[in-house]
Motif scaffolding. Sequence first.
Motif, PDB file in Angstrom:
ATOM      1  N   TRP A 579     -28.753  26.655 -33.864  1.00 51.98           N
ATOM      2  CA  TRP A 579     -27.154  26.607 -33.253  1.00 51.98           C
ATOM      3  C   TRP A 579     -27.015  25.675 -32.199  1.00 51.98           C
ATOM      4  CZ3 TRP A 579     -22.574  26.832 -34.455  1.00 51.98           C
ATOM      5  CH2 TRP A 579     -21.615  26.795 -33.289  1.00 51.98           C
ATOM      6  N   GLU A 580     -27.831  25.656 -31.413  1.00 57.10           N
ATOM      7  CA  GLU A 580     -27.702  24.861 -30.060  1.00 57.10           C
ATOM      8  C   GLU A 580     -27.487  23.505 -30.405  1.00 57.10           C
ATOM      9  OE1 GLU A 580     -29.032  28.600 -29.011  1.00 57.10           O
ATOM     10  OE2 GLU A 580     -30.174  27.093 -30.153  1.00 57.10           O
ATOM     11  N   LYS A 581     -28.477  22.908 -31.588  1.00 50.74           N
ATOM     12  CA  LYS A 581     -28.143  21.579 -32.058  1.00 50.74           C
ATOM     13  C   LYS A 581     -26.867  21.307 -32.673  1.00 50.74           C
ATOM     14  CE  LYS A 581     -33.119  20.610 -32.113  1.00 50.74           C
ATOM     15  NZ  LYS A 581     -34.320  20.343 -32.952  1.00 50.74           N
ATOM     16  N   ARG A 582     -26.534  22.220 -33.574  1.00 52.17           N
ATOM     17  CA  ARG A 582     -25.162  22.237 -34.278  1.00 52.17           C
ATOM     18  C   ARG A 582     -24.024  22.175 -33.428  1.00 52.17           C
ATOM     19  NH1 ARG A 582     -25.853  25.669 -39.896  1.00 52.17           N
ATOM     20  NH2 ARG A 582     -27.939  25.525 -39.876  1.00 52.17           N
ATOM     21  N   PHE A 583     -24.104  22.912 -32.314  1.00 55.22           N
ATOM     22  CA  PHE A 583     -23.263  23.070 -31.123  1.00 55.22           C
ATOM     23  C   PHE A 583     -22.943  21.647 -30.412  1.00 55.22           C
ATOM     24  CE2 PHE A 583     -21.475  23.812 -26.844  1.00 55.22           C
ATOM     25  CZ  PHE A 583     -20.252  24.205 -27.153  1.00 55.22           C
ATOM     26  N   ALA A 584     -24.173  21.173 -30.299  1.00 52.18           N
ATOM     27  CA  ALA A 584     -24.274  19.868 -29.642  1.00 52.18           C
ATOM     28  C   ALA A 584     -23.467  18.785 -30.200  1.00 52.18           C
ATOM     29  CB  ALA A 584     -25.434  19.375 -29.252  1.00 52.18           C
ATOM     30  N   ILE A 585     -23.712  18.875 -31.822  1.00 56.36           N
ATOM     31  CA  ILE A 585     -23.184  17.898 -32.759  1.00 56.36           C
ATOM     32  C   ILE A 585     -21.746  18.110 -32.724  1.00 56.36           C
ATOM     33  CG2 ILE A 585     -22.933  17.371 -35.184  1.00 56.36           C
ATOM     34  CD1 ILE A 585     -25.994  18.096 -35.298  1.00 56.36           C
ATOM     35  N   ILE A 586     -21.151  19.242 -32.891  1.00 59.29           N
ATOM     36  CA  ILE A 586     -19.815  19.453 -32.844  1.00 59.29           C
ATOM     37  C   ILE A 586     -19.216  19.225 -31.600  1.00 59.29           C
ATOM     38  CG2 ILE A 586     -18.036  21.480 -32.723  1.00 59.29           C
ATOM     39  CD1 ILE A 586     -19.888  23.012 -34.478  1.00 59.29           C
ATOM     40  N   GLU A 587     -19.792  19.398 -30.279  1.00 61.11           N
ATOM     41  CA  GLU A 587     -19.079  18.913 -28.902  1.00 61.11           C
ATOM     42  C   GLU A 587     -19.237  17.274 -28.922  1.00 61.11           C
ATOM     43  OE1 GLU A 587     -19.754  20.227 -24.463  1.00 61.11           O
ATOM     44  OE2 GLU A 587     -21.625  19.908 -25.518  1.00 61.11           O
ATOM     45  N   GLY A 588     -20.171  16.527 -29.368  1.00 64.78           N
ATOM     46  CA  GLY A 588     -20.445  15.396 -29.518  1.00 64.78           C
ATOM     47  C   GLY A 588     -19.119  14.649 -30.381  1.00 64.78           C
ATOM     48  N   ILE A 589     -18.930  15.142 -31.262  1.00 60.24           N
ATOM     49  CA  ILE A 589     -17.733  14.666 -32.108  1.00 60.24           C
ATOM     50  C   ILE A 589     -16.322  14.936 -31.559  1.00 60.24           C
ATOM     51  CG2 ILE A 589     -16.616  14.901 -34.346  1.00 60.24           C
ATOM     52  CD1 ILE A 589     -19.145  15.919 -35.695  1.00 60.24           C
ATOM     53  N   ALA A 590     -16.621  15.998 -30.905  1.00 63.78           N
ATOM     54  CA  ALA A 590     -15.192  16.265 -30.039  1.00 63.78           C
ATOM     55  C   ALA A 590     -14.780  15.227 -28.944  1.00 63.78           C
ATOM     56  CB  ALA A 590     -14.963  17.913 -29.473  1.00 63.78           C
ATOM     57  N   ARG A 591     -15.969  14.973 -28.400  1.00 60.73           N
ATOM     58  CA  ARG A 591     -15.880  14.104 -27.146  1.00 60.73           C
ATOM     59  C   ARG A 591     -15.640  12.714 -27.605  1.00 60.73           C
ATOM     60  NH1 ARG A 591     -21.153  15.388 -23.358  1.00 60.73           N
ATOM     61  NH2 ARG A 591     -20.389  17.547 -22.572  1.00 60.73           N
ATOM     62  N   GLY A 592     -16.189  12.171 -28.832  1.00 60.15           N
ATOM     63  CA  GLY A 592     -15.838  10.993 -29.420  1.00 60.15           C
ATOM     64  C   GLY A 592     -14.453  10.773 -29.642  1.00 60.15           C
ATOM     65  N   LEU A 593     -13.805  12.045 -30.413  1.00 57.84           N
ATOM     66  CA  LEU A 593     -12.321  11.971 -30.736  1.00 57.84           C
ATOM     67  C   LEU A 593     -11.429  12.056 -29.365  1.00 57.84           C
ATOM     68  CD1 LEU A 593     -11.919  14.467 -33.878  1.00 57.84           C
ATOM     69  CD2 LEU A 593     -11.567  12.190 -33.765  1.00 57.84           C
ATOM     70  N   LEU A 594     -12.016  12.608 -28.351  1.00 50.88           N
ATOM     71  CA  LEU A 594     -10.962  12.694 -27.127  1.00 50.88           C
ATOM     72  C   LEU A 594     -10.983  11.233 -26.789  1.00 50.88           C
ATOM     73  CD1 LEU A 594      -9.606  14.148 -25.000  1.00 50.88           C
ATOM     74  CD2 LEU A 594     -11.728  14.527 -23.891  1.00 50.88           C
ATOM     75  N   TYR A 595     -12.095  10.506 -26.817  1.00 52.55           N
ATOM     76  CA  TYR A 595     -12.285   9.046 -26.212  1.00 52.55           C
ATOM     77  C   TYR A 595     -11.100   8.222 -27.168  1.00 52.55           C
ATOM     78  CZ  TYR A 595     -13.677   4.469 -25.541  1.00 52.55           C
ATOM     79  OH  TYR A 595     -13.869   3.227 -25.022  1.00 52.55           O
ATOM     80  N   LEU A 596     -11.013   8.492 -28.516  1.00 46.41           N
ATOM     81  CA  LEU A 596     -10.185   7.823 -29.387  1.00 46.41           C
ATOM     82  C   LEU A 596      -8.778   8.140 -28.928  1.00 46.41           C
ATOM     83  CD1 LEU A 596     -12.108   8.279 -32.811  1.00 46.41           C
ATOM     84  CD2 LEU A 596     -12.032   6.078 -31.113  1.00 46.41           C
TER      85      LEU A 596
END
Length: 804
Positions: A579-596
């Motif tokens: 779950w920790e890795k899945r959450f890190a993936i979710i959070e990484g996608i969110a940060r990428g979208l926020l940047y866009l």
Amino acid sequence: MELTRHFIHLTVLLLVLLSISVATSRDTITPSHPLNEPETLSSNNGMFHLGFFTPTNYSYLGIWYMSNTPVVWVANRDQPIKNSSSALLQISEDGNLVIMDNANSNGILVWSTSLSNISSNTTAQLLNTGNLVLQENTTGRILWQSFQHPTNTLLQKMELSTNKFTGKKVKLTSWRTPQDPSMGEFSLSLERLSMPEEFVWKGVQPYWRSGPWNGVTFLGIPGNNINNLDGFYLDRSYDDNGTYYLSFNFANQSLLLICVLTDDGNINDYYWDYVKKNWSIAWIAINSECDVYGKCGASGICDRTSEPICSCLPGFEPMNSSEWNRQNWSSGCIRKKALQCEDNGFVMLENSKTADFAVWSSPTEYDCRTQCIRNCSCEAYAYDAGIGCMLWAGSLIDIQRFSTGGTDLYIRVPNSDSGKKKNTVTVIIAVTVTVGVIVLVSCIFILWKRTSRKDVDRANSESQGRVQKNELLELSQFEFERLAIATNNFHLNNKLGQGGFGPVYKGTLEDGQEIAVKRLSRASGQGQEEFMNEVLVISKLQHRNLVRLLGCYIAERYSNSFLLNFNAISDPSKQVLSWEKRFAIIEGIARGLLYLHRDSRLRIIHRDLKLSNILLDGELNAKISDFGMAKIFCHTEDEANTRRVVGTFGYMSPEYVMEGLFSEKSDVFSFGVLILEIVSKRKNASFYEDAESLSLIGFAWKLWNDDKIAGLIDAEIGNVSSVADIMRCIHIGLLCVQELARDRPTMTAVISMLNSETVNLAPPKQPAFMHRQTMLDTDSSSHRTRSDGSHSINYLSLTNMQGR
């Protein structure tokens, strides 16, 4: 620098801790269960403790890490208690959390949360993040939290913030001395919100400056220290109340790091060394005199490797030579001769910390130079892909030269100083060429009038194609043969998958670097225009959660990467993705979208966010890829309409599918689908587990209404202690897929919800696409709106979610 001295005030004296003879494992204070000295509270994970400590002859209420580790928060820092045995922390009759000094029978109020008109039915709890919260029992609403009132230490998920309208700030304030936690003279806050920076202030004077944030790092921090900013992110909450937030968080929760503002105004990052079982220095903000704000005065530049460290910018000389020779640089530099509005050039300073008081101008590098030339008061300019164009007028203050990092700074100087000489022959040639161009353009105009519109359109199309091709050629660093060798002639064994443009291959360059090669297929339903669009968009972006363009023939950088799909939710060693890795993936996608959406000056809507467009590198960091359908918005635009709806079934928002309307909220919808898929390991567009549900979204909504949402969690995750965190992510996912765009949160709000357990989530409203459709087996579909308002079917990609 005596690091030991600056670390003393971070450490609870071992003798003090040993003197605490009574301790409890509870994490909560209630009206009937106050906290008496020497009792302590402990967070549920045992990481943080709260209690009274005595660094000198006075007692303070503080929060610290595990025993023999630093104090990270102090309540009564300016109201200490002389007799520690009389200290008491309790819930008062009006519901506030208070510290009482019961040295006499009446008791003295020392400190309070000082809230008015609140419920008297409250409790205080020490959370696993180290955040002390006062909450209402009946609703669970957070009334007060220590994270909003920090002292000298920034913890993970704690946020420094500044509101651009009200000026209200959450900031750090140093201790007075290493043994005295009372308010010191230094503070750390977020400033210059048009291009946000960190500032350390000594009283009201700037003492240190980070340089502007570009989405990955601060430009005023040397390149060899950039890695120490891994995990930091900056949010801009435009849609709420204009507040900017700076925080940091690590997917690996075993990594302990704190950011401390010391009593002498430095910023020290400490990490927990599990081998030495002690705190070690990770990064120091001020390493030399050059790091002190404005060390070399106006129009001076500081270089720690030079002797002396200060010199004047090109075209400038010391204002006071005698002071300068005595190494007193406070008076700075002035121009050797005044600039005229014309006849100017630029001198480039590489690897520079840009000056203070930058003004943002445009997102493109070409416009940057042009606008500075046209503005007679412009003294310098710089360009960064993550920020855009920065211009300076007036004094240039706090410039520094780095060995690596920073950016290129262009100082405006007379042509005679920039190496450019006037030449009579050049002038004659220029005039001749100008006349020739005028004649040629006149002839072309006459011919154009006699040529059919069809031929002109074809010529314009070919010209535009040549322009795009030239831009691609400027990016190209690869020959086709080199890529063929890297991929073993695009061998089938190296094929990662098939996208809308064509196949994607894994390759290895001669230096061992692994790459992904995307090759446009003749049979592609998406054309050269979309392919070029993806290349040009990616080339202008820079973020840790976006793929990086190496060059053309198109190469997207990814080290040991694999695509995030339903076989990749297990890692390459076939171990279940935690779950920790899945959450890190979710959070990484969110940060990428926020940047866009917000942090990139281009403001981009992706429009085709889906699992197969997420790459994972060797450390499972998420990288958003495939920008062929991306659209660039102006900063005044919030929504756009298209006659050609492109995307992937199951990820497209209802307003986009039905009306061709797309906005940031369209990407938010797609992101919500991703959350549900990653948590459940189920596909949305071909989900048939429940006969009444169209998709995974419908199934999740049914479970939510039946109060059985835990049934959505992937069984392979196993028994975890973080079920509440998983349920929170599902809740956020449902908020993102609500039918109306206005009900969905922004990515700024999503980041805040993902990283703060104290943010209360609103109940989700019914999502779109609740009933089963009959078109899921079609290969592709797209809507083109006709003049009569009807829709025709035409090319919309459906991704086959198979292992790659």
